[in-house]
Motif scaffolding. Structure first.
Motif, PDB file in Angstrom:
ATOM      1  N   ALA A 372     -13.200   0.017  12.240  1.00 31.67           N
ATOM      2  CA  ALA A 372     -14.408  -0.405  12.951  1.00 31.67           C
ATOM      3  C   ALA A 372     -15.501   0.651  12.817  1.00 31.67           C
ATOM      4  CB  ALA A 372     -14.083  -0.645  14.428  1.00 31.67           C
ATOM      5  N   THR A 373     -15.120   1.924  12.935  1.00 35.06           N
ATOM      6  CA  THR A 373     -16.089   3.022  12.796  1.00 35.06           C
ATOM      7  C   THR A 373     -16.704   3.036  11.402  1.00 35.06           C
ATOM      8  OG1 THR A 373     -14.880   4.360  14.405  1.00 35.06           O
ATOM      9  CG2 THR A 373     -16.361   5.534  12.902  1.00 35.06           C
ATOM     10  N   ILE A 374     -15.867   2.874  10.369  1.00 40.22           N
ATOM     11  CA  ILE A 374     -16.366   2.884   8.987  1.00 40.22           C
ATOM     12  C   ILE A 374     -17.318   1.712   8.755  1.00 40.22           C
ATOM     13  CG2 ILE A 374     -15.697   2.653   6.561  1.00 40.22           C
ATOM     14  CD1 ILE A 374     -13.090   4.115   7.281  1.00 40.22           C
ATOM     15  N   ALA A 375     -16.941   0.521   9.230  1.00 34.87           N
ATOM     16  CA  ALA A 375     -17.796  -0.650   9.047  1.00 34.87           C
ATOM     17  C   ALA A 375     -19.157  -0.431   9.701  1.00 34.87           C
ATOM     18  CB  ALA A 375     -17.117  -1.890   9.634  1.00 34.87           C
ATOM     19  N   GLN A 376     -19.152   0.186  10.879  1.00 32.82           N
ATOM     20  CA  GLN A 376     -20.416   0.468  11.565  1.00 32.82           C
ATOM     21  C   GLN A 376     -21.243   1.485  10.789  1.00 32.82           C
ATOM     22  OE1 GLN A 376     -18.889   1.601  15.386  1.00 32.82           O
ATOM     23  NE2 GLN A 376     -18.490  -0.519  16.021  1.00 32.82           N
ATOM     24  N   GLN A 377     -20.583   2.479  10.207  1.00 27.91           N
ATOM     25  CA  GLN A 377     -21.303   3.456   9.383  1.00 27.91           C
ATOM     26  C   GLN A 377     -21.977   2.769   8.187  1.00 27.91           C
ATOM     27  OE1 GLN A 377     -18.773   6.701   8.179  1.00 27.91           O
ATOM     28  NE2 GLN A 377     -18.145   7.183  10.261  1.00 27.91           N
ATOM     29  N   LEU A 378     -21.397   1.686   7.745  1.00 27.65           N
ATOM     30  CA  LEU A 378     -21.950   0.946   6.609  1.00 27.65           C
ATOM     31  C   LEU A 378     -22.950  -0.122   7.059  1.00 27.65           C
ATOM     32  CD1 LEU A 378     -18.656   0.569   4.535  1.00 27.65           C
ATOM     33  CD2 LEU A 378     -20.577   2.092   4.040  1.00 27.65           C
ATOM     34  N   GLY A 379     -23.273  -0.124   8.353  1.00 32.86           N
ATOM     35  CA  GLY A 379     -24.275  -1.052   8.860  1.00 32.86           C
ATOM     36  C   GLY A 379     -23.762  -2.446   9.110  1.00 32.86           C
ATOM     37  N   SER A 438      -3.355   2.177 -10.806  1.00 34.26           N
ATOM     38  CA  SER A 438      -4.496   2.574 -11.629  1.00 34.26           C
ATOM     39  C   SER A 438      -5.088   1.362 -12.339  1.00 34.26           C
ATOM     40  CB  SER A 438      -4.052   3.612 -12.662  1.00 34.26           C
ATOM     41  OG  SER A 438      -5.120   3.952 -13.518  1.00 34.26           O
ATOM     42  N   GLY A 439      -6.397   1.181 -12.178  1.00 28.91           N
ATOM     43  CA  GLY A 439      -7.065   0.067 -12.826  1.00 28.91           C
ATOM     44  C   GLY A 439      -7.020  -1.219 -12.047  1.00 28.91           C
ATOM     45  N   ASP A 440      -6.374  -1.226 -10.882  1.00 32.15           N
ATOM     46  CA  ASP A 440      -6.277  -2.447 -10.084  1.00 32.15           C
ATOM     47  C   ASP A 440      -7.637  -2.802  -9.485  1.00 32.15           C
ATOM     48  OD1 ASP A 440      -5.087  -4.619  -8.870  1.00 32.15           O
ATOM     49  OD2 ASP A 440      -4.358  -3.496  -7.131  1.00 32.15           O
ATOM     50  N   ALA A 441      -7.761  -4.070  -9.053  1.00 31.06           N
ATOM     51  CA  ALA A 441      -9.001  -4.536  -8.428  1.00 31.06           C
ATOM     52  C   ALA A 441      -9.247  -3.810  -7.113  1.00 31.06           C
ATOM     53  CB  ALA A 441      -8.915  -6.039  -8.192  1.00 31.06           C
ATOM     54  N   LEU A 442     -10.499  -3.797  -6.672  1.00 29.19           N
ATOM     55  CA  LEU A 442     -10.896  -3.162  -5.418  1.00 29.19           C
ATOM     56  C   LEU A 442     -11.229  -4.230  -4.376  1.00 29.19           C
ATOM     57  CD1 LEU A 442     -13.300  -0.385  -6.774  1.00 29.19           C
ATOM     58  CD2 LEU A 442     -10.881  -0.160  -6.187  1.00 29.19           C
ATOM     59  N   PRO A 443     -11.219  -3.859  -3.086  1.00 30.28           N
ATOM     60  CA  PRO A 443     -11.657  -4.808  -2.060  1.00 30.28           C
ATOM     61  C   PRO A 443     -13.083  -5.268  -2.336  1.00 30.28           C
ATOM     62  CG  PRO A 443     -10.666  -2.848  -1.071  1.00 30.28           C
ATOM     63  CD  PRO A 443     -10.827  -2.561  -2.526  1.00 30.28           C
ATOM     64  N   GLN A 444     -13.355  -6.534  -2.051  1.00 28.73           N
ATOM     65  CA  GLN A 444     -14.687  -7.080  -2.286  1.00 28.73           C
ATOM     66  C   GLN A 444     -15.551  -7.082  -1.028  1.00 28.73           C
ATOM     67  OE1 GLN A 444     -15.887  -7.957  -5.474  1.00 28.73           O
ATOM     68  NE2 GLN A 444     -14.002  -6.809  -5.872  1.00 28.73           N
ATOM     69  N   SER A 445     -14.941  -7.263   0.123  1.00 26.28           N
ATOM     70  CA  SER A 445     -15.710  -7.339   1.368  1.00 26.28           C
ATOM     71  C   SER A 445     -15.838  -5.959   2.008  1.00 26.28           C
ATOM     72  CB  SER A 445     -15.018  -8.288   2.348  1.00 26.28           C
ATOM     73  OG  SER A 445     -13.767  -7.752   2.767  1.00 26.28           O
ATOM     74  N   ILE A 446     -16.875  -5.808   2.831  1.00 29.74           N
ATOM     75  CA  ILE A 446     -17.049  -4.543   3.559  1.00 29.74           C
ATOM     76  C   ILE A 446     -15.892  -4.327   4.529  1.00 29.74           C
ATOM     77  CG2 ILE A 446     -18.469  -3.352   5.289  1.00 29.74           C
ATOM     78  CD1 ILE A 446     -19.584  -3.202   2.483  1.00 29.74           C
ATOM     79  N   ALA A 447     -15.467  -5.407   5.202  1.00 25.99           N
ATOM     80  CA  ALA A 447     -14.333  -5.273   6.126  1.00 25.99           C
ATOM     81  C   ALA A 447     -13.076  -4.849   5.371  1.00 25.99           C
ATOM     82  CB  ALA A 447     -14.096  -6.594   6.856  1.00 25.99           C
ATOM     83  N   GLY A 448     -12.869  -5.453   4.175  1.00 25.48           N
ATOM     84  CA  GLY A 448     -11.709  -5.077   3.370  1.00 25.48           C
ATOM     85  C   GLY A 448     -11.764  -3.623   2.943  1.00 25.48           C
ATOM     86  N   CYS A 449     -12.952  -3.154   2.538  1.00 24.16           N
ATOM     87  CA  CYS A 449     -13.124  -1.740   2.179  1.00 24.16           C
ATOM     88  C   CYS A 449     -12.835  -0.842   3.378  1.00 24.16           C
ATOM     89  CB  CYS A 449     -14.544  -1.488   1.681  1.00 24.16           C
ATOM     90  SG  CYS A 449     -14.917  -2.196   0.062  1.00 24.16           S
ATOM     91  N   ALA A 450     -13.357  -1.229   4.543  1.00 28.92           N
ATOM     92  CA  ALA A 450     -13.192  -0.398   5.741  1.00 28.92           C
ATOM     93  C   ALA A 450     -11.723  -0.266   6.124  1.00 28.92           C
ATOM     94  CB  ALA A 450     -13.992  -0.994   6.897  1.00 28.92           C
ATOM     95  N   VAL A 451     -10.994  -1.382   6.093  1.00 25.31           N
ATOM     96  CA  VAL A 451      -9.575  -1.334   6.460  1.00 25.31           C
ATOM     97  C   VAL A 451      -8.767  -0.579   5.409  1.00 25.31           C
ATOM     98  CG1 VAL A 451      -7.531  -2.700   7.070  1.00 25.31           C
ATOM     99  CG2 VAL A 451      -9.804  -3.496   7.745  1.00 25.31           C
ATOM    100  N   ALA A 452      -9.082  -0.790   4.131  1.00 25.91           N
ATOM    101  CA  ALA A 452      -8.382  -0.072   3.056  1.00 25.91           C
ATOM    102  C   ALA A 452      -8.597   1.433   3.186  1.00 25.91           C
ATOM    103  CB  ALA A 452      -8.867  -0.562   1.694  1.00 25.91           C
ATOM    104  N   LEU A 495     -20.545   3.099  -1.782  1.00 27.79           N
ATOM    105  CA  LEU A 495     -20.617   3.159  -0.322  1.00 27.79           C
ATOM    106  C   LEU A 495     -21.166   4.518   0.127  1.00 27.79           C
ATOM    107  CD1 LEU A 495     -17.142   1.580   0.549  1.00 27.79           C
ATOM    108  CD2 LEU A 495     -19.342   0.425   0.268  1.00 27.79           C
ATOM    109  N   PRO A 496     -22.193   4.535   0.979  1.00 29.25           N
ATOM    110  CA  PRO A 496     -22.795   5.801   1.426  1.00 29.25           C
ATOM    111  C   PRO A 496     -21.954   6.470   2.507  1.00 29.25           C
ATOM    112  CG  PRO A 496     -23.920   3.948   2.451  1.00 29.25           C
ATOM    113  CD  PRO A 496     -22.905   3.351   1.511  1.00 29.25           C
ATOM    114  N   LEU A 497     -20.784   6.946   2.120  1.00 28.75           N
ATOM    115  CA  LEU A 497     -19.854   7.574   3.060  1.00 28.75           C
ATOM    116  C   LEU A 497     -19.596   9.010   2.654  1.00 28.75           C
ATOM    117  CD1 LEU A 497     -17.289   4.640   3.374  1.00 28.75           C
ATOM    118  CD2 LEU A 497     -18.992   5.312   5.085  1.00 28.75           C
ATOM    119  N   GLU A 498     -19.280   9.834   3.647  1.00 30.49           N
ATOM    120  CA  GLU A 498     -19.069  11.266   3.423  1.00 30.49           C
ATOM    121  C   GLU A 498     -17.655  11.624   3.882  1.00 30.49           C
ATOM    122  OE1 GLU A 498     -19.105  15.467   3.929  1.00 30.49           O
ATOM    123  OE2 GLU A 498     -19.016  14.082   5.619  1.00 30.49           O
TER     124      GLU A 498
END
Length: 688
Positions: A372-379, A438-452, A495-498
């Motif tokens: 939830a925190t990551i998703a919020q950081q991504l707007g 290695s080389g596998d697909a990445l999450p497509q949604s922001i929620a999927g990225c955040a949870v991953a 993704l603009p994350l630090e």
């Protein structure tokens, strides 16, 4: 005898299919190397293999070793003779080992002294005498983790050996390998040619076996299967997803491939296709058929090892075998749907993640909070990510996943859809496992990225937090894979994350559980260290990666921009000179103990070259700083490349350590400003 084709075959019981290709290639390599090491001329080398044989065919093999002149240097003359000129024990021992007397030894004179020398012309031994030993050694060197013994024999191999054939042209080479005498008999197809066949000439090997219903060439069998699969799929109006691993395994299971199509009851299509595909592929080595939209058809293609006069019987048999397995999947699916995912979460409290870090439910709670925190950081609204994080492990105790572990995540997605979870939650549950390799697909949604990201961070911070860092090859929690997956998601999804912020958020979710006070610094160091293998895999040179790592940028997207900018800069003609100049500047500044002035006093500039450098520096700064403000590191470095000539002129004509202190310090300030400008991007002094 003239050069001829050499054929060596080891006939065995059925070899492990997943190991067959590797064993075959290793056997061919080892045997060819034995011939080369013993100076036997040879031509092209081919590895041949079926489930019941390993074979090597080598063209243009000489009938004997090359003749050689052998020279063996002995002890120096000073050591070989005592003060009375009599041979010493060292000289006599050396001579005896070479079958001569000291008096028969020649002398070798060099600019460093004189030595005893043994020189002899050695006739090459016949291939026929050497080959059995070569073959045995080549087999002994195969990567066999668990060799076995059979019967009363003390011989060990991966499977029992029945025949050995060694032929050079039309000549059978006598001898024993694995306790079996070499003979012309070859194993035929187990059913079509159980009596076997006999080989008359090494060149006739493949043709002879084909008459015995065996295709000896692995690649040829593979091509035949591929063509059969394509023909069957086309005939059924479907297609088969590429699966090279399964194709290789099936090729290693058959000697005479015949491709057929079978079907199953369409009622099973009510089950999500993933577990059906898993049971068909993994349990039965079948190739499922899909339509153009990716929907599973009620048909599958399979490869049999027999050419039956009544293929309908074989098809019916395979349909009978697959039905109960599909029925099991259907039963698991219908049973699992009766319990909503949300109700399964509580039972995860009984599933241990790690004894010091708690249960899988504890992990899910942490993932939900951090996602939830990551998703919020991504707007974005954090509610979807939080819900997906809460449910992301809930399918682990579903019967379907317990039976088919490969379906974890994907079944969570299907069950979440069945439960009418909010849009975005089902997809994020599936995506949080990505990338899996290695080389596998990445999450497509922001929620999927955040949870991953939250899931991977939880493993990294948690395991580092209890002091169980990966060491050597040991990485039981796959933290290296998690780290690279985390970096790939941030970089490739832009993704603009630090990293320090992400690590801190994950650290906070553990409360007081963690014992390692340095956990945040260690996880950051570990993640930065993963950039090197990640970019090396992309072909980026190590010195470019090290140049950026020296500045320790902790935003992965920013790191990526710097790496590619430095890689492009490295190819410029000015790069080599500027890298050397930066190294020289770094060395000069490192030796200064006093504080270097922060500003350049233009009134102290006297040499034409230093005046020119300051002017060029100011011009480059204007362009570079504007580019840096825009995040365009490539443009900034291109502007700095214009400094190469004034920098070279400065070092060629100006003494930095001038006698007058004020002038010296002013020139040091100039160099510091020059180096600082480059260091805003990377430490290019590291570049080779």
């Amino acid at each position: 005898m003239e050069n001829a084709t050499l054929l060596v075959e080891i006939g065995t019981e059925e070899l492990p299919p997943k190991a067959l290709k590797g064993l075959s290639e290793a056997f061919a390599h080892n045997l060819a190397q034995q011939l080369r090491d013993h100076t036997i001329a040879l031509g092209d080398v081919r590895a041949l293999a079926t489930p019941r044989r390993l074979a090597v065919m080598i063209h243009d093999v000489a009938a004997k070793q090359d003749d050689q002149t052998v020279e063996k240097r002995g002890p120096s003359v000073d050591v070989a003779f005592d003060s009375d000129g009599q041979p010493t024990k060292a000289a006599e021992g050396w001579a005896r080992s070479n079958g001569i007397t000291v008096a028969e030894a020649e002398r070798l004179t060099t600019d460093k002294g004189e030595w005893l020398l043994y020189r002899a012309d050695v006739k090459g031994q016949p291939l026929a005498e050497l080959l059995p030993g070569f073959v045995q050694k080549a087999l002994d060197q195969l990567p066999i983790p668990k060799p076995m013994r059979w019967g009363n024999s003390s011989v060990q191999f991966i499977r029992p050996v029945h025949t050995v054939t060694m032929m050079h042209g039309d000549q059978l080479i006598a001898g024993e390998v694995m306790g079996i005498a070499s003979a012309t008999r070859l194993l035929g197809h187990r059913f079509h040619c159980p009596q076997g066949t006999h080989l008359a000439h090494a060149d006739a090997y493949e043709a002879t076996l084909e008459q015995a219903w065996v295709i000896a060439d692995f690649a040829a069998r593979r091509t035949r299967i591929e063509q059969g699969l394509a023909e069957q799929a086309q005939a059924e109006g479907g297609h088969i997803r590429p699966d090279q691993e399964l194709l290789d395994e099936v090729t290693a299971l058959v000697e005479w491939p015949v491709v057929l199509t079978a079907s199953f009851d369409e009622q099973f299509l009510s089950v999500p296709k993933e577990p059906l595909i898993v049971t068909m592929k993994d349990d039965q080595r079948y190739f499922p058929l899909e339509d153009e939209a990716g929907n599973l058809l009620a048909k599958f293609v399979f490869v049999t090892n027999i050419e039956s006069k009544d293929p309908a019987q074989i098809i019916a048999g395979n349909e009978r075998v697959v039905r109960p397995r599909l029925a099991d999947a259907q039963f698991f699916f219908e049973t699992d749907k009766k319990t909503p995912l949300a109700e399964r979460v509580e039972s995860l409290a009984n599933v241990l993640f790690q004894k010091q870090l708690g249960s899988v439910k504890d992990k899910s709670d942490r993932i939900a909070s951090v996602a939830a925190t990551i998703a919020q950081q991504l707007g974005h609204d954090g509610a979807i990510a939080q819900r997906a994080g809460f449910l992301c492990k809930a399918d682990l105790n579903a019967q379907m996943v317990l039976e088919f572990p490969e379906t974890q995540g994907v079944m969570g997605m299907h069950y979440a859809r069945h439960d009418n979870e909010p849009a975005g939650v089902p997809e994020a549950i599936y995506e949080h496992y990505l990338p899996r390799f290695s080389g596998d697909a990445l999450p497509q949604s922001i929620a999927g990225c955040a949870v991953a990201l939250a899931d991977k961070l939880d493993s990294l911070v948690g395991i580092f937090g209890i002091g169980q860092t990966p060491k050597g090859d040991r990485d039981p929690f796959a933290l290296r894979r998690s780290a690279i997956g985390l970096l790939r998601i941030i970089v490739e999804k832009d993704l603009p994350l630090e990293l320090t912020t992400l690590i801190a958020a994950s650290r906070e979710s553990f409360g007081e559980l963690l014992t390692n006070v340095n956990v945040e610094a260690e996880v950051l160091e570990f993640l930065l260290g993963r950039f090197r293998p990640m970019y090396q895999e992309q072909g980026i040179s190590v010195d470019v990666i090290q140049a950026v790592l020296a500045r320790r940028p902790t935003a992965p997207v920013d790191f990526d921009k710097r790496v590619h900018a430095v890689a492009a800069f490295r190819e410029l003609p000015e790069a080599t000179a500027l890298a050397a100049a930066n190294k020289r500047v770094a060395n000069i500044l490192a030796k200064i103990e006093a504080e270097v002035p922060s500003q350049i006093d233009t009134s102290l500039l006297s040499a034409q070259e230093e005046i020119a450098l300051v002017k060029a520096l100011e011009e480059a700064e204007l362009v570079a700083n504007q580019a840096l403000a825009e995040g365009d590191y490539a443009k900034a470095l291109k502007a700095l490349a214009a400094l190469q000539k004034p920098v070279d002129a400065f070092f060629d004509n100006v003494m930095v350590n001038a006698d007058e202190a004020a002038v010296r310090e002013n020139r040091q300030a100039l160099l510091q400003r020059l180096r600082g400008l480059f260091l805003q991007i990377a430490d290019i002094s590291v570049l080779n």
